[in-house]
Design a protein around this motif. Sequence first.
Motif, PDB file in Angstrom:
ATOM      1  N   SER A 248       0.727  -1.396   0.293  1.00 44.71           N
ATOM      2  CA  SER A 248      -0.139   0.167  -0.026  1.00 44.71           C
ATOM      3  C   SER A 248       1.002   1.510   0.150  1.00 44.71           C
ATOM      4  N   PRO A 249       0.395   2.207  -0.473  1.00 44.67           N
ATOM      5  CA  PRO A 249       1.223   3.611  -0.637  1.00 44.67           C
ATOM      6  C   PRO A 249       1.704   4.323   0.906  1.00 44.67           C
ATOM      7  N   GLU A 250       0.647   3.414   2.085  1.00 49.45           N
ATOM      8  CA  GLU A 250       1.636   4.393   3.188  1.00 49.45           C
ATOM      9  C   GLU A 250       2.225   3.534   4.099  1.00 49.45           C
ATOM     10  N   PHE A 251       2.332   2.190   3.569  1.00 49.33           N
ATOM     11  CA  PHE A 251       2.946   1.163   3.995  1.00 49.33           C
ATOM     12  C   PHE A 251       4.540   1.852   3.581  1.00 49.33           C
TER      13      PHE A 251
ATOM     14  N   GLU B 263       6.182   4.160   2.070  1.00 47.01           N
ATOM     15  CA  GLU B 263       5.933   6.054   2.773  1.00 47.01           C
ATOM     16  C   GLU B 263       6.853   5.099   4.168  1.00 47.01           C
ATOM     17  N   MET B 264       6.197   4.709   4.757  1.00 47.47           N
ATOM     18  CA  MET B 264       6.961   3.827   6.050  1.00 47.47           C
ATOM     19  C   MET B 264       8.592   2.993   6.115  1.00 47.47           C
TER      20      MET B 264
ATOM     21  N   GLU C 183       5.190  15.952   6.132  1.00 46.37           N
ATOM     22  CA  GLU C 183       4.072  15.778   4.324  1.00 46.37           C
ATOM     23  C   GLU C 183       4.069  16.694   3.780  1.00 46.37           C
TER      24      GLU C 183
ATOM     25  N   LYS D  40       7.280   7.189  11.899  1.00 45.49           N
ATOM     26  CA  LYS D  40       6.898   6.547  10.983  1.00 45.49           C
ATOM     27  C   LYS D  40       5.614   5.376  11.178  1.00 45.49           C
TER      28      LYS D  40
ATOM     29  N   LYS E  65       2.680   7.044  12.799  1.00 43.44           N
ATOM     30  CA  LYS E  65       2.169   7.139  11.869  1.00 43.44           C
ATOM     31  C   LYS E  65       1.104   6.184  11.279  1.00 43.44           C
ATOM     32  N   PHE E  66       2.112   4.763  10.654  1.00 43.38           N
ATOM     33  CA  PHE E  66       0.967   4.091  10.524  1.00 43.38           C
ATOM     34  C   PHE E  66       0.525   2.915  11.327  1.00 43.38           C
TER      35      PHE E  66
ATOM     36  N   GLU F 230       3.923  -7.657   4.758  1.00 47.99           N
ATOM     37  CA  GLU F 230       4.787  -6.597   5.281  1.00 47.99           C
ATOM     38  C   GLU F 230       5.757  -6.685   6.394  1.00 47.99           C
TER      39      GLU F 230
END
Length: 287
Positions: free
Chosen positions: A40-43, A45-46, A118, A221, A224-225, A233
Amino acid sequence: MIEFLKAVLFGIVEGITEWLPISSTGHMILLDEFVKLDVSPEFWEMFLVVIQLGAILAVVVLFWNEIWPFGIYGKGKRFRPVATSGLLSYCKRDIWVMWFKILVACLPAAVVGLLFDEFFESLFYNGVCVALALILFGIGFILIENRNRNAAVRIHSLAEITYETAFIIGLFQLIAAVFPGTSRSGATILGALLIGVSRKVAAEFTFFLAIPVMLGASLLKIVKFGFSFTGNELMILITGMATAFIVSIVIIRFLMGYIKKHDFKVFGWYRIILGIVVLLYFGIASR
């Protein structure tokens, strides 16, 4: 298995580029243009930040005696204790002072990162910005090394770094926090060289400075995640970090040996060539 191999590749790139002044984040962003992790985009980024923990662990292992601030004071011990008796006799004065200076150097990037992380990511985390930063700081390395060819080195040891010097180096680190492709290690080394720090001391201070910076960034990070990793993952993250750790051990040893006899201009030329190639690629791809 394919995602596992991709994680190994990202770990190799991270381990090589985190310590050489050529931008780890920039290379990771560029690698992502060609090798996409199925996450995912969120993972992603982290992952881009937390994978650096593997590289940081390599510094801790290699420089343990230089960074661990506690020890037993006694006959034959070389370090100076804070006090000759009591609990403070177990504290190494010089190393504690060094860590306070490192915290001072962390302040600019920490404050700006917390407030605008951000915002800067949305503006500058793309291939073109990375390429421009690669080129500009590549030119910077060449110009400063040419300028320093006959200049006297003012600071020959970590102990000689003052709080003012540490803060100035931290301001250069701030540039890297804003512009991906600048290179955190590259910016701090460049700043240190500019104010008269020797190459060896500049590299060591940069390595130690990365420890609190990357720990703090990774913690932010992860929080946040969230901690709800899937099995896939978690495997990707651990694989990337472990690979980055192993590769970093080799690269740090190489760099410390390399700078004893060479300057950083070769990395400047590499950055310029890579930046031009990237700009050409995105120019062609946009047609």
